[in-house]
Design an enzyme around this catalytic site. Structure first.
Site, PDB file in Angstrom:
ATOM      1  N   GLU A 290       3.958   0.365 -10.506  1.00  0.00           N
ATOM      2  CA  GLU A 290       5.397   0.298 -10.194  1.00  0.00           C
ATOM      3  C   GLU A 290       6.142   1.513 -10.736  1.00  0.00           C
ATOM      4  O   GLU A 290       7.339   1.452 -11.017  1.00  0.00           O
ATOM      5  CB  GLU A 290       6.021  -0.984 -10.760  1.00  0.00           C
ATOM      6  CG  GLU A 290       5.430  -2.245 -10.212  1.00  0.00           C
ATOM      7  CD  GLU A 290       6.172  -2.794  -9.020  1.00  0.00           C
ATOM      8  OE1 GLU A 290       7.373  -2.532  -8.886  1.00  0.00           O
ATOM      9  OE2 GLU A 290       5.545  -3.465  -8.213  1.00  0.00           O
ATOM     10  N   GLY A 291       5.446   2.628 -10.899  1.00  0.00           N
ATOM     11  CA  GLY A 291       6.034   3.841 -11.454  1.00  0.00           C
ATOM     12  C   GLY A 291       5.635   4.009 -12.904  1.00  0.00           C
ATOM     13  O   GLY A 291       5.929   3.162 -13.742  1.00  0.00           O
TER      14      GLY A 291
ATOM     15  N   GLN B 207       8.273  -7.077 -48.925  1.00  0.00           N
ATOM     16  CA  GLN B 207       7.366  -7.677 -47.943  1.00  0.00           C
ATOM     17  C   GLN B 207       6.011  -6.979 -47.954  1.00  0.00           C
ATOM     18  O   GLN B 207       5.898  -5.803 -48.327  1.00  0.00           O
ATOM     19  CB  GLN B 207       7.965  -7.569 -46.532  1.00  0.00           C
ATOM     20  CG  GLN B 207       9.221  -8.388 -46.313  1.00  0.00           C
ATOM     21  CD  GLN B 207       9.822  -8.125 -44.937  1.00  0.00           C
ATOM     22  OE1 GLN B 207       9.575  -7.086 -44.322  1.00  0.00           O
ATOM     23  NE2 GLN B 207      10.613  -9.072 -44.455  1.00  0.00           N
TER      24      GLN B 207
ATOM     25  N   ALA C  63       0.843  -1.191   0.000  1.00  0.00           N
ATOM     26  CA  ALA C  63       0.000   0.000   0.000  1.00  0.00           C
ATOM     27  C   ALA C  63       0.880   1.243   0.000  1.00  0.00           C
ATOM     28  O   ALA C  63       1.450   1.612   1.032  1.00  0.00           O
ATOM     29  CB  ALA C  63      -0.926  -0.002   1.224  1.00  0.00           C
TER      30      ALA C  63
ATOM     31  N   ARG D 163      10.900  -3.814 -10.591  1.00  0.00           N
ATOM     32  CA  ARG D 163      10.644  -3.228 -11.912  1.00  0.00           C
ATOM     33  C   ARG D 163      11.086  -4.139 -13.058  1.00  0.00           C
ATOM     34  O   ARG D 163      10.384  -4.231 -14.068  1.00  0.00           O
ATOM     35  CB  ARG D 163      11.283  -1.838 -11.999  1.00  0.00           C
ATOM     36  CG  ARG D 163      10.417  -0.794 -11.313  1.00  0.00           C
ATOM     37  CD  ARG D 163      11.015   0.574 -11.173  1.00  0.00           C
ATOM     38  NE  ARG D 163      10.028   1.467 -10.556  1.00  0.00           N
ATOM     39  CZ  ARG D 163      10.316   2.591  -9.927  1.00  0.00           C
ATOM     40  NH1 ARG D 163      11.569   2.994  -9.829  1.00  0.00           N
ATOM     41  NH2 ARG D 163       9.362   3.329  -9.400  1.00  0.00           N
TER      42      ARG D 163
ATOM     43  N   PRO E 269      -4.788   9.051  -2.494  1.00  0.00           N
ATOM     44  CA  PRO E 269      -5.578   9.948  -3.353  1.00  0.00           C
ATOM     45  C   PRO E 269      -4.835  11.215  -3.749  1.00  0.00           C
ATOM     46  O   PRO E 269      -4.998  11.730  -4.850  1.00  0.00           O
ATOM     47  CB  PRO E 269      -6.797  10.262  -2.489  1.00  0.00           C
ATOM     48  CG  PRO E 269      -6.937   9.083  -1.584  1.00  0.00           C
ATOM     49  CD  PRO E 269      -5.542   8.631  -1.294  1.00  0.00           C
TER      50      PRO E 269
END
Length: 402
Positions: free
Chosen positions: A379-380, A294, A133, A256, A137
């Site tokens: 995680e950022g 291609q 945690a 990360r 907010p």
């Protein structure tokens, strides 16, 4: 650095792929539709993982094993827990990201315990399923701006505040809470505390409805005069300007690359399925013809594969550095930024290339596109990773480069 995957990791990669294919994929759509329902099928898999880790001579794998090596990169080449966890989770997320995030005792909180807990805490809390945690907010990407407080009271700390976007916040047996011992002393006073489920004053306020990873519960939690024993503070209780916040942030240097591996797994799943669909339509995807001969879809898929391989190699480097005790903050952010961005871009592009098949529920492509977005955010965020990389490259502090 040898870019081949060590042979000793072949069994865990193979086992993870089997779980992804035989367990995760068959129930993937079921739990995407039944948001907040607990995937009972994961209990047996979690028990198997626990058993494998107990007898593992090299420390095992998973979030609860992501401690950094004590080496300095000069005493030989190590491939350990960090590399093994990245490779295993890459395969599991080839199956389903939300289910991978829901495996008991594999939460981000377990990574925090592994990273900074002392020996007594590891023995006492090592088998606990722990959520993390951090976000509030009023404090999202800037973890140093958190307002949750921990006030000393005898042999306890009293925690007050509100946390949001807590992965596995309702299901986990404990929550690792970031709180400040003294808000006047800034980030140096931020510490992490293990708050066990059922502790008076800790309340799960709601579960979020989300775009993706619906198999994983995401909770908002309130702490109101929540009393936590002093022995549940992770790491050093002293407020140190030099290393106070760095100890808490070390968790991210380990995790990360893991999130980057998750993005690689889901992106690879989308690319492989797209190749199958396109080849079934009669389009030649071979590498021999020159670019200008291609088809557009072949050229596009080859570019996406190159981007994915670049992200994969960055991720392996960051994990290898952690296993060898080398500072990897910049490299961990590079891996996460690259993999998070291209992972989401690849899954979205695969939806487009497959047209109505990619957009409909007959395929998992649209689900993978939804699931992949969170890997560029938590995680950022992408922007925060780029900021961290810039600071490291320029030698600037967070105060000098905001």
């Amino acid at each position: 650095m040898n870019l081949e995957i060590p042979k000793k990791f072949s069994p865990i990669v193979h086992q993870a792929r089997q779980v992804a294919q035989e367990v995760f994929r068959p129930i993937s759509r079921k739990y995407d539709r039944a948001e907040h329902a607990y995937p009972k099928e994961l209990d047996m898999f979690a028990s198997i993982m626990d058993g494998m880790n107990e007898g593992a001579p090299d420390g095992g794998a998973g979030a609860g094993k992501l401690a950094r090596s004590g080496g300095n990169g000069n005493d030989g080449n190590r491939n350990g827990t960090n590399m093994k966890t990245v490779l295993g989770l890459t395969e599991l997320c080839w199956g389903d990201v939300g289910l991978a995030l829901s495996i008991p005792r594999q939460g981000l909180g377990n990574s925090a315990i592994a990273a900074v807990a002392n020996e007594e805490q590891l023995n006492r809390l090592g088998d606990t399923w722990a959520a993390m945690a951090i976000t509030e907010p009023g404090a999202g990407s800037d973890s140093a701006a958190i307002r949750t407080t921990a006030t000393e009271s005898g042999d306890h700390y009293i925690i007050n505040g509100e946390k949001i976007y807590v992965t596995a916040g309702e299901r986990a047996n404990a929550v690792v809470v970031w709180a400040s011992l003294d808000r006047n002393k800034g980030r140096a006073a931020i510490k992490s505390f293990v708050v066990e489920k059922g502790t008076p004053g800790m309340t799960v306020e709601r579960l979020e409805k989300k775009l993706g990873i619906r198999a994983s519960d995401t909770a908002a939690i309130r702490f109101e005069n929540c009393r936590v024993p002093k022995e549940n503070l992770l790491g050093d209780p002293e407020i140190s300007v030099d290393k106070g916040f760095a100890g808490a942030m070390q968790t991210f240097d380990n995790t990360r690359p893991v999130v980057a591996g998750m993005a690689i797994g889901v992106a690879r799943a989308a690319l492989e399925r797209t190749r199958e669909i396109v080849e079934r339509a009669g389009i030649d995807l071979s590498y021999q013809p020159q670019t200008w001969t291609q088809s557009a879809v072949t050229h596009e898929l080859h570019l996406l594969e190159a981007e994915l391989e670049a992200a994969r190699l960055l991720t392996l480097r960051a994990a290898w550095m952690a296993d060898n005790g080398l500072p990897n903050s910049k490299e961990a952010s590079m891996a996460k930024a690259k993999a998070g961005r291209v992972g989401n871009a690849i899954t979205l592009r695969c939806v487009e290339l497959c047209g109505s098949l990619g957009y409909g529920e007959t395929e998992l492509l649209e689900k993978w596109a939804r699931d992949s977005k969170i890997l560029d955010i938590f995680e950022g965020t992408q922007q925060i990773q780029l900021l961290i990389i810039a600071r490291r490259l320029l030698g600037k502090s967070s105060a000098e480069l905001k």
